[in-house]
Design a protein around this motif. Sequence first.
Motif, PDB file in Angstrom:
ATOM      1  N   SER A  84       0.818  -1.215   0.000  1.00 57.75           N
ATOM      2  CA  SER A  84       0.000   0.000   0.000  1.00 57.75           C
ATOM      3  C   SER A  84       0.850   1.264   0.000  1.00 57.75           C
ATOM      4  CB  SER A  84      -0.944   0.003   1.202  1.00 57.75           C
ATOM      5  OG  SER A  84      -0.232   0.180   2.415  1.00 57.75           O
ATOM      6  N   ARG A 154     -10.819   0.144  -2.621  1.00 60.06           N
ATOM      7  CA  ARG A 154     -10.816  -0.356  -1.235  1.00 60.06           C
ATOM      8  C   ARG A 154     -12.082  -1.146  -0.934  1.00 60.06           C
ATOM      9  NH1 ARG A 154      -9.973   3.956   3.454  1.00 60.06           N
ATOM     10  NH2 ARG A 154     -12.011   4.606   2.697  1.00 60.06           N
ATOM     11  N   LEU A 232      -5.337  -2.982   3.488  1.00 62.79           N
ATOM     12  CA  LEU A 232      -6.381  -2.087   3.982  1.00 62.79           C
ATOM     13  C   LEU A 232      -5.885  -1.258   5.161  1.00 62.79           C
ATOM     14  CD1 LEU A 232      -9.337  -4.617   3.694  1.00 62.79           C
ATOM     15  CD2 LEU A 232      -9.073  -2.509   2.356  1.00 62.79           C
ATOM     16  N   THR A 233      -5.092  -1.879   6.031  1.00 66.92           N
ATOM     17  CA  THR A 233      -4.515  -1.156   7.165  1.00 66.92           C
ATOM     18  C   THR A 233      -3.568  -0.066   6.683  1.00 66.92           C
ATOM     19  OG1 THR A 233      -4.661  -3.137   8.547  1.00 66.92           O
ATOM     20  CG2 THR A 233      -3.185  -1.386   9.293  1.00 66.92           C
ATOM     21  N   GLN A 235      -3.564   1.469   3.801  1.00 70.49           N
ATOM     22  CA  GLN A 235      -4.327   2.551   3.167  1.00 70.49           C
ATOM     23  C   GLN A 235      -4.957   3.464   4.209  1.00 70.49           C
ATOM     24  OE1 GLN A 235      -6.717   1.164  -0.458  1.00 70.49           O
ATOM     25  NE2 GLN A 235      -5.918  -0.781   0.318  1.00 70.49           N
ATOM     26  N   TYR A 236      -5.422   2.880   5.301  1.00 68.80           N
ATOM     27  CA  TYR A 236      -6.021   3.701   6.341  1.00 68.80           C
ATOM     28  C   TYR A 236      -4.963   4.559   7.036  1.00 68.80           C
ATOM     29  CZ  TYR A 236      -9.551   5.086   9.685  1.00 68.80           C
ATOM     30  OH  TYR A 236     -10.435   5.827  10.415  1.00 68.80           O
ATOM     31  N   ARG A 239      -4.263   7.932   5.388  1.00 70.01           N
ATOM     32  CA  ARG A 239      -5.314   8.942   5.332  1.00 70.01           C
ATOM     33  C   ARG A 239      -4.898  10.171   6.133  1.00 70.01           C
ATOM     34  NH1 ARG A 239     -11.230   6.579   6.312  1.00 70.01           N
ATOM     35  NH2 ARG A 239     -11.633   8.793   5.896  1.00 70.01           N
ATOM     36  N   ARG A 247      -6.584   7.917  13.747  1.00 73.08           N
ATOM     37  CA  ARG A 247      -6.241   6.696  13.007  1.00 73.08           C
ATOM     38  C   ARG A 247      -5.894   5.561  13.960  1.00 73.08           C
ATOM     39  NH1 ARG A 247      -1.558   8.855   9.473  1.00 73.08           N
ATOM     40  NH2 ARG A 247      -2.102  10.943  10.133  1.00 73.08           N
ATOM     41  N   GLN A 250      -9.073   4.285  15.904  1.00 71.38           N
ATOM     42  CA  GLN A 250     -10.012   3.538  15.073  1.00 71.38           C
ATOM     43  C   GLN A 250      -9.433   2.191  14.649  1.00 71.38           C
ATOM     44  OE1 GLN A 250     -11.141   6.273  11.942  1.00 71.38           O
ATOM     45  NE2 GLN A 250     -12.574   7.368  13.262  1.00 71.38           N
ATOM     46  N   LEU A 251      -8.150   2.144  14.369  1.00 70.13           N
ATOM     47  CA  LEU A 251      -7.537   0.874  13.988  1.00 70.13           C
ATOM     48  C   LEU A 251      -7.448  -0.075  15.182  1.00 70.13           C
ATOM     49  CD1 LEU A 251      -4.769   2.005  11.465  1.00 70.13           C
ATOM     50  CD2 LEU A 251      -6.767   0.583  10.983  1.00 70.13           C
TER      51      LEU A 251
END
Length: 391
Positions: A84, A154, A232-233, A235-236, A239, A247, A250-251
């Motif tokens: 990513s 995504r 996916l992690t 990409q987050y 952000r 971040r 939320q993760l």
Amino acid sequence: MTTATTQAAIETIGTLPLAEASQPARLISLDVFRGLTVAAMILVNNPGDWGHIYAPLEHAEWHGCTPTDLIFPFFLFIVGVSISYALAAARQQPARHGAAMGRVLRRAGMLFGLGLLMALYPKFEFATVRIPGVLARISWVFLACGILFLKTSRRQQIGLLIALLVGYNVLLQLVPVPGFGPANLAPETNLGAWLDRAVFTEAHLWKQSRTWDPEGLLGTLPAIATGLLGMLTGQYLRRRELEPAVRVAQLFVAATGLIVAGLIWNEWFPINKSLWTGSYVLYTGGLAMAALVLLYWLCDVQGRRGWWTGFGQVYGVNAITVFFLSGIVAKTLNAVKVTAAEVPLKTWLYNTFFTPYFSPVNASLAGALVCVSIWFGVLWLMYRKGVIIKV
């Protein structure tokens, strides 16, 4: 290495800039996580004596999960996170997709080739070489995830992740196994074991069994899902419109949800590394996500440094190189014979410098720790000289 030398290594690495502040395309925490993971992989792969190992340093016999069973999924998760970041720029420019996929294909081919070379060395018996393996699975996951990152959104990746886990569950638990009957999760008679024997033949599977392989073909599907979780992690984490604290929080919530979901699914589809079950993907993926996010907060946001960050970075920048070379060196030490009794050099060294001074399990652990330390010394010298071998 001496304490002074180790401290010098840590001080040298500690001068690197923070990824959050000055290198948005690279995470210090990712290098540290990768390095700690591959160092753990070398630790469990190189005990002084395979007959005397502490339980946490062994794989679960079948169902279940030990600390050792976390290492490989952590590495595949890291592969996804790395993709990513490495392919982010190319993804935004469709004209560059062809060249980027070419690089992905070449790297996947190199990883598979290195795995085949490790399996062949030192006897080069092509008739019985193991085709699946750790590097082979990494290559397949890297290839699939690299292409998916470039060509899917995504939302599509989330849908594919769910489809892979549910579809694999259906295949293993509902599809009858040719020649054996009903679907089952036993080592030799599950659908994945049957497929590996049909495709590779028993001569090219894991030598400890020859009837099934822990890195088999069908199990690569959920392993790709592990890579997708990492993608996916990553990409987050990229952000930038969100504050780092948001971040991270939320993760952490997402990681907790994955762990709980994996434990719940375990009641119907047991956590199992060799089968790489869906519950195993969620459970280990949640733990990997939590570990990376913690390191991200400490290293990239808070800027904290210590011996562990230096150690991790030294291992992390040459992770595949040290995994490959450590395997080759171990096989060489076993192939070289000493004394009139033709004792392998590795056994002679172990019996001379470890077994007389420790209990059996502590001697075995000491041998593994010395192996990790020696490779740290080699990697530190490479790091100081700027030698980073990209595979």
